[in-house]
Design a protein around this motif. Structure first.
Motif, PDB file in Angstrom:
ATOM      1  N   ALA A  54       0.861  -1.190   0.000  1.00  0.00           N
ATOM      2  CA  ALA A  54       0.000   0.000   0.000  1.00  0.00           C
ATOM      3  C   ALA A  54       0.891   1.231   0.000  1.00  0.00           C
ATOM      4  CB  ALA A  54      -0.900   0.013   1.239  1.00  0.00           C
TER       5      ALA A  54
ATOM      6  N   TYR B  29      -4.785   1.816  -1.325  1.00  0.00           N
ATOM      7  CA  TYR B  29      -4.615   0.372  -1.182  1.00  0.00           C
ATOM      8  C   TYR B  29      -5.526  -0.307  -2.204  1.00  0.00           C
ATOM      9  CZ  TYR B  29      -4.999  -4.330   0.794  1.00  0.00           C
ATOM     10  OH  TYR B  29      -5.008  -5.693   0.952  1.00  0.00           O
ATOM     11  N   LYS B  30      -4.945  -1.007  -3.164  1.00  0.00           N
ATOM     12  CA  LYS B  30      -5.712  -1.669  -4.221  1.00  0.00           C
ATOM     13  C   LYS B  30      -6.734  -0.721  -4.860  1.00  0.00           C
ATOM     14  CE  LYS B  30      -5.122  -6.339  -2.403  1.00  0.00           C
ATOM     15  NZ  LYS B  30      -5.738  -7.470  -1.697  1.00  0.00           N
TER      16      LYS B  30
ATOM     17  N   ARG C 133      -8.319   1.691  -3.730  1.00  0.00           N
ATOM     18  CA  ARG C 133      -9.241   2.337  -2.792  1.00  0.00           C
ATOM     19  C   ARG C 133      -8.539   3.422  -1.990  1.00  0.00           C
ATOM     20  NH1 ARG C 133     -13.925  -0.354  -1.178  1.00  0.00           N
ATOM     21  NH2 ARG C 133     -14.410   1.658  -0.236  1.00  0.00           N
TER      22      ARG C 133
ATOM     23  N   ASP D  99      -8.490  -5.637   4.918  1.00  0.00           N
ATOM     24  CA  ASP D  99      -8.802  -6.796   4.076  1.00  0.00           C
ATOM     25  C   ASP D  99      -9.997  -7.570   4.635  1.00  0.00           C
ATOM     26  OD1 ASP D  99      -7.226  -6.839   1.835  1.00  0.00           O
ATOM     27  OD2 ASP D  99      -5.542  -7.817   2.829  1.00  0.00           O
TER      28      ASP D  99
ATOM     29  N   ASN E  96     -12.283  -6.729   1.815  1.00  0.00           N
ATOM     30  CA  ASN E  96     -11.982  -7.751   0.802  1.00  0.00           C
ATOM     31  C   ASN E  96     -11.977  -9.125   1.460  1.00  0.00           C
ATOM     32  OD1 ASN E  96     -11.189  -5.487  -0.954  1.00  0.00           O
ATOM     33  ND2 ASN E  96      -9.257  -5.503   0.183  1.00  0.00           N
TER      34      ASN E  96
ATOM     35  N   SER F 100     -10.047 -12.140   0.118  1.00  0.00           N
ATOM     36  CA  SER F 100      -8.580 -12.206   0.103  1.00  0.00           C
ATOM     37  C   SER F 100      -8.016 -12.426   1.491  1.00  0.00           C
ATOM     38  CB  SER F 100      -8.004 -10.897  -0.462  1.00  0.00           C
ATOM     39  OG  SER F 100      -8.125  -9.848   0.483  1.00  0.00           O
TER      40      SER F 100
ATOM     41  N   GLN G  56      -0.488   0.671  -7.249  1.00  0.00           N
ATOM     42  CA  GLN G  56      -1.610   0.395  -6.337  1.00  0.00           C
ATOM     43  C   GLN G  56      -2.959   0.692  -6.997  1.00  0.00           C
ATOM     44  OE1 GLN G  56      -2.400  -1.049  -3.438  1.00  0.00           O
ATOM     45  NE2 GLN G  56      -0.286  -1.738  -3.444  1.00  0.00           N
ATOM     46  N   ASN G  57      -2.922   0.959  -8.316  1.00  0.00           N
ATOM     47  CA  ASN G  57      -4.166   1.182  -9.059  1.00  0.00           C
ATOM     48  C   ASN G  57      -4.867   2.500  -8.671  1.00  0.00           C
ATOM     49  OD1 ASN G  57      -5.946   0.397 -11.031  1.00  0.00           O
ATOM     50  ND2 ASN G  57      -7.241  -0.778  -9.633  1.00  0.00           N
TER      51      ASN G  57
END
Lengths: 207, 207
Positions: free
Chosen positions: A55, A96-97, A99, A199, A203, A206, B133-134
């Motif tokens: 992240a 983070y991903k 978000r 997570d 998520n 995951s 991290q998109n």
């Protein structure tokens, strides 16, 4: 002698820096957290996340109102008069991903409750705005005497804040924190693995 | 007389503040941008987004290394010695529809190209980390003589940065900016509607 790398910053390998601070042994032989503030632990954690590409989360600089600056010849500008300003947002944010992640971190010496005066009205407003935009928003709270750390989603904090504003108690009880929050066990690397809780909450597949 | 509202800040209605600055008429009778820097325009834009619950995006405080602080009795702490630090990230970040938004804003007096020395190596690294991290990452560039503003996605900037580092030119040509970037017309409210470009690029159905 200090070697200065091209970015002008002294090179300190993360691993080494982290380990040297952590190896303070307590009397009973366990590795303690002596002298590490919540902020230091979170900075270490964020550095760990960044290094491992988990992240990208940074602490925002302290906001300062600059009044007077000197520009001496052949040396760096010196701020001669400035004042601390109140932050208009929370202290930490990042990604983070894909978000948006946003949080505030606070510690208390209280043992049975967490006083809400640790937060400011504008920080609460900011949390409401982030939730409205579907960002992931929370607070990390540490009870310094027991070194217990909890993550509480901002939506719950807002509930307790509103209770206070409608005449209720000015703190969150420890029991409420245990019920609505998520305990984060203190680890070695990372120190405070809050992404694991994120997570679990956002998520679950995951986790 | 100034009224001070509970948060201690002077109350300036956003609408009024924005309008009063904008109503500077040029000689030919059009409303000009006289004296408004790119930063001021973006702060106005972000205030507009915040007020309308469109997005929550803030400029990060200038990072300062504090060396000496005085604590006078009965008045605020005064920072007596401090230095400017180089930022380790970009200046602006926040959240739009749950997505992480991150950008840097720069203006140039050049007319035919944009010099890459306006960015620092660590800012480029940060952009790479955000992309990984998109997150949604870009730069906003203004050519100050013509008041043209462009949004360029960080992935393109990284391409031009790598070209420079492998011996190529140290700037992006105006033609390349027009080809790879997106022109943002200067508006009344908001001033620099970059979220419209983000919608076009990432949420085409809502555009």
């Amino acid at each position: 002698m200090k070697f200065h790398y091209p970015n002008g910053k002294k090179f300190i390998p993360l691993q080494q820096k982290t380990t040297s601070i952590k190896k303070t042994k307590d009397k009973d032989g366990t590795y303690g957290n002596r002298g590490m503030t919540l902020e230091e632990d979170l900075n270490d954690t964020n550095a760990y996340y960044l290094e491992r590409q988990i992240a990208v989360i940074h602490k925002k600089p302290t906001p300062v109102q600059i009044v007077q600056v000197d520009y001496p010849k052949r040396s760096a500008a010196v701020i001669k008069e400035a004042y601390f300003k109140q932050a208009s947002t929370t202290d930490y944010n990042g990604v983070y991903k894909g978000r948006y992640i946003d949080f505030e971190a606070k510690e208390t010496k209280h043992e049975t409750s967490f006083p809400l005066k640790n937060f400011h009205e504008h920080q609460i407003q900011h949390m409401e705005q982030v939730i409205e935009q579907n960002g992931i928003c929370f607070v990390i709270i540490r009870f310094s005497t027991t070194e217990e750390v909890y993550l509480i989603e901002a939506k719950h904090l807002l509930h307790f804040w509103n209770r206070m504003n409608t005449g209720g108690r000015k703190s969150i009880t420890k029991e409420e924190i245990i019920e609505y929050g998520h305990s984060i066990p203190l680890g070695f690397q990372p120190r405070i693995d809050y992404i694991r809780i994120i997570d679990y909450l956002y998520n679950p597949s995951s986790y």
